[in-house]
Design a protein around this motif. Structure first.
Motif, PDB file in Angstrom:
ATOM      1  N   ASN A 151       0.824  -1.211   0.000  1.00 55.63           N
ATOM      2  CA  ASN A 151       0.000   0.000   0.000  1.00 55.63           C
ATOM      3  C   ASN A 151       0.855   1.257   0.000  1.00 55.63           C
ATOM      4  OD1 ASN A 151      -2.602  -1.129  -0.083  1.00 55.63           O
ATOM      5  ND2 ASN A 151      -2.584  -1.509   2.112  1.00 55.63           N
ATOM      6  N   LYS A 152       1.918   1.243   0.780  1.00 58.56           N
ATOM      7  CA  LYS A 152       2.823   2.402   0.815  1.00 58.56           C
ATOM      8  C   LYS A 152       3.551   2.574  -0.514  1.00 58.56           C
ATOM      9  CE  LYS A 152       3.805   2.644   5.766  1.00 58.56           C
ATOM     10  NZ  LYS A 152       4.874   2.546   6.785  1.00 58.56           N
ATOM     11  N   ASN A 153       4.078   1.473  -1.040  1.00 60.13           N
ATOM     12  CA  ASN A 153       4.852   1.543  -2.287  1.00 60.13           C
ATOM     13  C   ASN A 153       4.008   1.973  -3.481  1.00 60.13           C
ATOM     14  OD1 ASN A 153       7.192   0.774  -0.972  1.00 60.13           O
ATOM     15  ND2 ASN A 153       7.028  -1.379  -1.549  1.00 60.13           N
ATOM     16  N   LYS A 154       2.748   1.554  -3.504  1.00 60.43           N
ATOM     17  CA  LYS A 154       1.868   1.876  -4.638  1.00 60.43           C
ATOM     18  C   LYS A 154       1.146   3.208  -4.464  1.00 60.43           C
ATOM     19  CE  LYS A 154       2.553  -2.126  -6.693  1.00 60.43           C
ATOM     20  NZ  LYS A 154       3.032  -2.343  -8.039  1.00 60.43           N
ATOM     21  N   GLY A 155       1.280   3.812  -3.285  1.00 61.88           N
ATOM     22  CA  GLY A 155       0.573   5.068  -3.041  1.00 61.88           C
ATOM     23  C   GLY A 155      -0.902   4.874  -2.748  1.00 61.88           C
ATOM     24  N   TRP A 156      -1.286   3.681  -2.321  1.00 64.19           N
ATOM     25  CA  TRP A 156      -2.684   3.374  -2.041  1.00 64.19           C
ATOM     26  C   TRP A 156      -3.071   3.637  -0.592  1.00 64.19           C
ATOM     27  CZ3 TRP A 156      -2.344  -2.179  -4.446  1.00 64.19           C
ATOM     28  CH2 TRP A 156      -2.220  -2.083  -5.840  1.00 64.19           C
ATOM     29  N   LEU A 157      -2.100   3.824   0.265  1.00 63.70           N
ATOM     30  CA  LEU A 157      -2.386   4.019   1.683  1.00 63.70           C
ATOM     31  C   LEU A 157      -2.994   5.399   1.898  1.00 63.70           C
ATOM     32  CD1 LEU A 157      -2.102   2.857   4.576  1.00 63.70           C
ATOM     33  CD2 LEU A 157       0.066   4.071   4.713  1.00 63.70           C
ATOM     34  N   VAL A 158      -4.147   5.425   2.537  1.00 59.55           N
ATOM     35  CA  VAL A 158      -4.788   6.679   2.899  1.00 59.55           C
ATOM     36  C   VAL A 158      -4.658   6.795   4.415  1.00 59.55           C
ATOM     37  CG1 VAL A 158      -6.910   8.037   2.848  1.00 59.55           C
ATOM     38  CG2 VAL A 158      -6.399   6.449   0.974  1.00 59.55           C
ATOM     39  N   PRO A 159      -3.624   7.526   4.868  1.00 60.26           N
ATOM     40  CA  PRO A 159      -3.399   7.599   6.314  1.00 60.26           C
ATOM     41  C   PRO A 159      -4.388   8.537   6.983  1.00 60.26           C
ATOM     42  CG  PRO A 159      -1.791   8.958   5.182  1.00 60.26           C
ATOM     43  CD  PRO A 159      -2.611   8.267   4.115  1.00 60.26           C
ATOM     44  N   PRO A 160      -4.598   8.340   8.269  1.00 58.23           N
ATOM     45  CA  PRO A 160      -5.395   9.315   9.005  1.00 58.23           C
ATOM     46  C   PRO A 160      -4.593  10.612   9.097  1.00 58.23           C
ATOM     47  CG  PRO A 160      -4.439   7.709  10.493  1.00 58.23           C
ATOM     48  CD  PRO A 160      -4.091   7.266   9.102  1.00 58.23           C
ATOM     49  N   PRO A 161      -5.215  11.692   9.557  1.00 58.58           N
ATOM     50  CA  PRO A 161      -4.440  12.933   9.678  1.00 58.58           C
ATOM     51  C   PRO A 161      -3.191  12.701  10.517  1.00 58.58           C
ATOM     52  CG  PRO A 161      -6.759  13.329  10.097  1.00 58.58           C
ATOM     53  CD  PRO A 161      -6.585  11.847   9.987  1.00 58.58           C
ATOM     54  N   LEU A 162      -2.069  13.176  10.001  1.00 58.57           N
ATOM     55  CA  LEU A 162      -0.798  12.989  10.682  1.00 58.57           C
ATOM     56  C   LEU A 162      -0.497  14.222  11.538  1.00 58.57           C
ATOM     57  CD1 LEU A 162       1.246  11.517   7.702  1.00 58.57           C
ATOM     58  CD2 LEU A 162       0.101  10.277   9.535  1.00 58.57           C
ATOM     59  N   HIS A 163      -0.052  13.986  12.722  1.00 57.48           N
ATOM     60  CA  HIS A 163       0.280  15.077  13.635  1.00 57.48           C
ATOM     61  C   HIS A 163       1.756  15.417  13.454  1.00 57.48           C
ATOM     62  CE1 HIS A 163      -0.074  17.672  17.093  1.00 57.48           C
ATOM     63  NE2 HIS A 163       1.036  17.112  17.580  1.00 57.48           N
ATOM     64  N   VAL A 164       2.029  16.439  12.639  1.00 60.41           N
ATOM     65  CA  VAL A 164       3.401  16.804  12.375  1.00 60.41           C
ATOM     66  C   VAL A 164       3.752  18.225  12.834  1.00 60.41           C
ATOM     67  CG1 VAL A 164       3.731  15.204  10.465  1.00 60.41           C
ATOM     68  CG2 VAL A 164       2.812  17.462  10.009  1.00 60.41           C
ATOM     69  N   ASP A 165       2.742  19.024  13.133  1.00 61.31           N
ATOM     70  CA  ASP A 165       2.962  20.404  13.565  1.00 61.31           C
ATOM     71  C   ASP A 165       2.823  20.446  15.082  1.00 61.31           C
ATOM     72  OD1 ASP A 165       1.364  23.617  12.917  1.00 61.31           O
ATOM     73  OD2 ASP A 165       3.364  23.096  13.654  1.00 61.31           O
ATOM     74  N   TYR A 166       3.940  20.533  15.760  1.00 56.18           N
ATOM     75  CA  TYR A 166       3.912  20.521  17.220  1.00 56.18           C
ATOM     76  C   TYR A 166       3.719  21.939  17.741  1.00 56.18           C
ATOM     77  CZ  TYR A 166       5.889  15.950  16.352  1.00 56.18           C
ATOM     78  OH  TYR A 166       6.089  14.662  15.892  1.00 56.18           O
TER      79      TYR A 166
END
Length: 169
Positions: A151-166
């Motif tokens: 899924n990651k390699n093919k770009g099929w993964l739809v992740p939940p919102p990622l917490h990257v802004d602290y």
């Protein structure tokens, strides 16, 4: 010595174990049939290989589960019919599952299967049943890891919102 202190295979199944095995079996029957349909719709060869692996895993589970139920005099659930191989090109575009949809369904089913195996392990009083579900859990987790990588390699993964802004401290 109590009734549950001898050879586990000589011990009676508890109602939870019967339900887990019977439900697992009917689910595997449905997965085999449904994933044969997914296989017909899939275009990606890596995805098709994972589908084949899951079908084979389910067939292996079916053999063990049927044996347990038969040995204990429990009727087997009805099995879904096997699906024929079809050419993807013969499936109309609007009626066809696409690869990311198939992969998402496989991911959800594997996650549910992990939970079901964990529950069966936790409610088993027979060591052989608990260990069998431990093996099923491990096999599902291994295929799930392959599917996550795909899924990651093919770009099929739809992740939940990622917490990257602290927030600033």
């Amino acid at each position: 010595m109590g009734i549950l202190s001898g050879n586990p295979k000589d011990e009676p199944l508890n109602y939870g174990e019967v339900f887990a095995v019977w439900t697992n079996l009917i689910t595997d029957y449905g997965i085999i049939s449904g994933y044969q349909t997914f296989y017909n719709h899939a275009g990606d060869e890596d995805l098709k290989k994972i589908i084949e692996d899951i079908i084979e895993l389910c067939r292996d589970e079916v053999k063990q589960l049927e044996k347990i139920l038969k040995t204990n005099g429990i009727a087997l659930p009805p099995a879904s019919p096997e699906r024929p191989v079809a050419r993807m090109e013969d499936i109309p575009a609007g009626a066809k599952f696409n690869d990311p949809e198939i992969s998402a369904a496989l991911s959800a089913d594997l996650a549910a299967g992990l939970v079901a195996c964990s529950q069966a392990m936790g409610t088993s009083t027979r060591e052989d049943i608990a260990l069998m579900y431990g093996q099923f859990h491990t096999a599902k987790a291994q295929i799930g890891a392959k599917l996550l990588r795909l899924n990651k390699n093919k770009g099929w993964l739809v992740p939940p919102p990622l917490h990257v802004d602290y927030p600033e401290k």
